[in-house]
Design an enzyme around this catalytic site. Structure first.
Site: not given
Length: 434
Positions: A50, A189, A192
Site C-alpha cells: 500500500c 466509543g 477507528e
C-alpha cells in the site's frame, strides 16, 4: 551484471498515484514473466504494497534497463510515463543495494521499525522464485537483505517502543499492570482509534474486550469483531467495575466520567487499580479522576509525550541500523563485483590459448627440418609466453574482485579482446528464512 531498482513510495507519490500502478498479489505471474522478456532484463522481482511499488532487476545496461523498467510500469498499467516520471526514483549499484537493505530493515517505512515490510518483501521474492524470474544475483541479494533486516532487529531496539498513540496506551498499561493476560479492556466509543487500540491490547495478551457506544449497534459490531461484549451506554457505570483498563474516545462536548462516578466503581472493585486512557478531544474524562486512589489517568498529551520520546529513541537506533547496513553493503558489493571475474579470466585465457595453438600449428606444419624435440620445446615456450603475458591482468582482476570495483577492468578486457562471458547458471530459488 548490475542490480537496478525503479519505483515510487509514500515519500514520492500520493495514494492516488500509487494505486494506479499497484500489482494484485494473486496475479504476479504475468507481470513477472513480461519483465524478464524485456531485452537485457535477466532477473526481476516486484514489490507492491500500500505504501510502495518497486521493481528489482539485474541487467548489463544500467541506463537502458532503468528506462525499460519505467516504461514497463507505465505500459502495464496504462499510465503515461510522463505522469509517473516525477514520482519515480531509480538506483543502481551500491545505491540500489543500500535502498533495498534500508527498505527491508524498515528504515524507509512510514513508521520506522514496523515489521510488515520485511514479510511483504519475502512474499514478493516468493512469487519471483515460484515463477523462476529470480536467479543467482537477486536470490543472493534478497536473502542478504533478509539477513540484514534480521541483524538490525537483533542488534538494535528500533522496533521495541510504541510510536502510535494506540500502542503507547498498551505500553503504559504494561508499565502499570505488567502482565495483561488477566485484564479486561472497556472501550467507550466505537471509532477507528478504539478499534486500533483493541487490536493492540488483544495482541498483547489482554483477556477480553467490552464495548459501549451511544449507538448500541456500533458497539455490537465492534464487540463482535473482537469476540467481546457490547454494553448499552446507559449501563456504563453498572459495568465499569468489571474493566481494568478503560479507553475512551467519544465525540462528547463535556466530561462523561467524573470523580464521583469512579469513587463507587473503585469501591466495587475492592480498590483494585484501574487504568483510564482518554484519547478524546475534547476530553471525555475529568482530569480530577486521577486524584481517586488507585486510579491512573492518561490523556492524549501524555500519550503523545510517550510517542515523542519513543520516536527519538527510534531515531537513535536508526543511526545504529544505518551503520550495520553500510557494513553489509560493503560485503555484498565485494561478492557482486567479483561475480564476473572468474568467467572473464577463463574467457581471456581461452582466447589467448586459441591464438597460441593456431599459430603453433601453422609454424609446426611449415617447419620441415624440426628437431625431434622441437614441437615439445615450442609448446612449452609458447605456453610460458602466454602465462607471462596474462599473469599481470589476471592477478589485478583477482585482486580487485576481492576488495574493490571490478566493472571497469572487466568491461575493458571484454571490449579490448572481444570476450564473450556467461554468468553461472541461476541456482534457482532459495528457501526463505523465518
Amino acid at each position: 551484471m548490475n542490480i537496478v531498482v525503479v519505483g515510487l513510495s509514500h515519500k514520492t507519490a500520493s495514494v492516488e498515484i500509487r494505486e494506479k500502478i499497484a500489482f494484485a498479489p494473486t496475479q504476479m505471474e504475468k507481470p513477472l514473466r513480461m519483465l524478464i522478456a524485456i531485452d537485457d532484463i535477466a532477473e526481476a522481482v516486484i514489490v507492491s504494497t500500500c505504501n510502495r511499488v518497486e521493481l528489482y532487476a539485474s541487467t548489463r545496461d544500467v541506463a537502458g534497463g532503468m528506462a525499460r523498467l519505467k516504461r514497463f510500469l507505465g505500459d502495464y498499467h496504462g499510465v503515461p510515463v510522463e505522469v509517473l516520471e516525477p514520482h519515480l526514483y531509480s538506483h543502481h549499484g551500491e545505491a540500489a543495494i543500500r535502498h533495498v537493505f534500508r527498505v527491508a530493515a524498515s528504515l524507509d517505512s512510514m513508521v520506522v521499525g514496523e515489521p510488515q515490510i520485511l514479510g511483504q518483501i519475502k512474499t514478493a521474492y516468493g512469487y519471483a522464485a515460484e515463477f523462476r524470474t529470480s536467479g543467482i544475483i537477486l536470490n543472493r541479494f534478497l536473502h542478504k537483505a533478509f539477513s540484514v533486516a534480521k541483524r538490525v532487529r537483533t542488534e538494535t531496539k528500533i522496533a521495541s517502543s510504541a510510536v502510535s498513540v494506540s500502542f503507547a496506551a498498551v505500553e503504559l498499561a504494561r508499565k502499570i499492570f505488567g502482565d495483561l493476560s488477566d485484564k479486561t479492556v472497556m472501550l467507550i466509543g466505537a471509532g477507528e482509534m478504539c478499534e486500533l487500540a483493541a487490536k493492540h491490547f488483544l495482541n498483547n495478551g489482554a483477556r477480553g474486550v467490552m464495548v459501549t457506544n451511544r449507538t448500541y449497534e456500533r458497539a455490537e459490531r465492534l464487540a463482535e469483531e473482537f469476540e467481546g461484549k457490547a454494553i448499552h451506554f446507559e449501563d456504563l457505570f453498572d459495568q465499569l467495575h468489571k474493566a481494568d483498563i478503560v479507553l475512551s474516545s467519544t465525540g462528547a462536548t463535556h466530561y462523561i466520567i467524573r470523580p464521583k462516578d469512579i469513587d463507587e466503581v473503585i469501591r466495587r472493585r475492592k480498590m483494585k487499580p484501574m487504568f483510564f486512557i482518554d484519547i478524546a478531544v475534547p476530553r471525555d474524562i475529568d482530569p480530577k479522576v486521577n486524584d481517586v486512589e488507585n486510579v491512573y489517568l492518561y490523556d492524549m498529551d501524555d500519550l503523545q509525550n510517550v510517542v515523542a520520546s519513543n520516536l527519538q529513541q527510534r531515531a537513535e537506533e536508526a543511526k545504529k541500523a544505518e551503520g550495520i547496513i553500510e557494513e553489509e553493503i560493503g560485503q555484498f558489493y565485494k561478492w557482486i563485483s567479483s561475480l564476473e571475474v572468474t568467467p572473464t579470466i577463463v574467457a581471456l585465457r581461452s582466447k589467448f590459448e586459441d591464438v597460441r595453438r593456431a599459430e603453433l600449428e601453422k609454424t609446426l606444419s611449415a617447419w620441415k627440418d624440426l628437431p625431434p624435440d622441437g614441437a615439445k620445446r615450442l609448446e612449452a615456450l609458447t605456453a610460458a609466453i602466454v602465462n607471462k603475458l596474462l599473469h599481470p591482468p589476471t592477478a589485478t582482476l583477482k585482486r580487485t574482485g576481492q576488495g574493490g570495483r571490478t566493472d571497469l577492468y572487466v568491461d575493458a578486457l571484454r571490449t579490448l579482446f572481444d570476450l564473450q562471458t556467461e554468468l553461472p547458471e541461476p541456482e534457482g530459488s532459495l528457501e526463505l528464512e523465518e
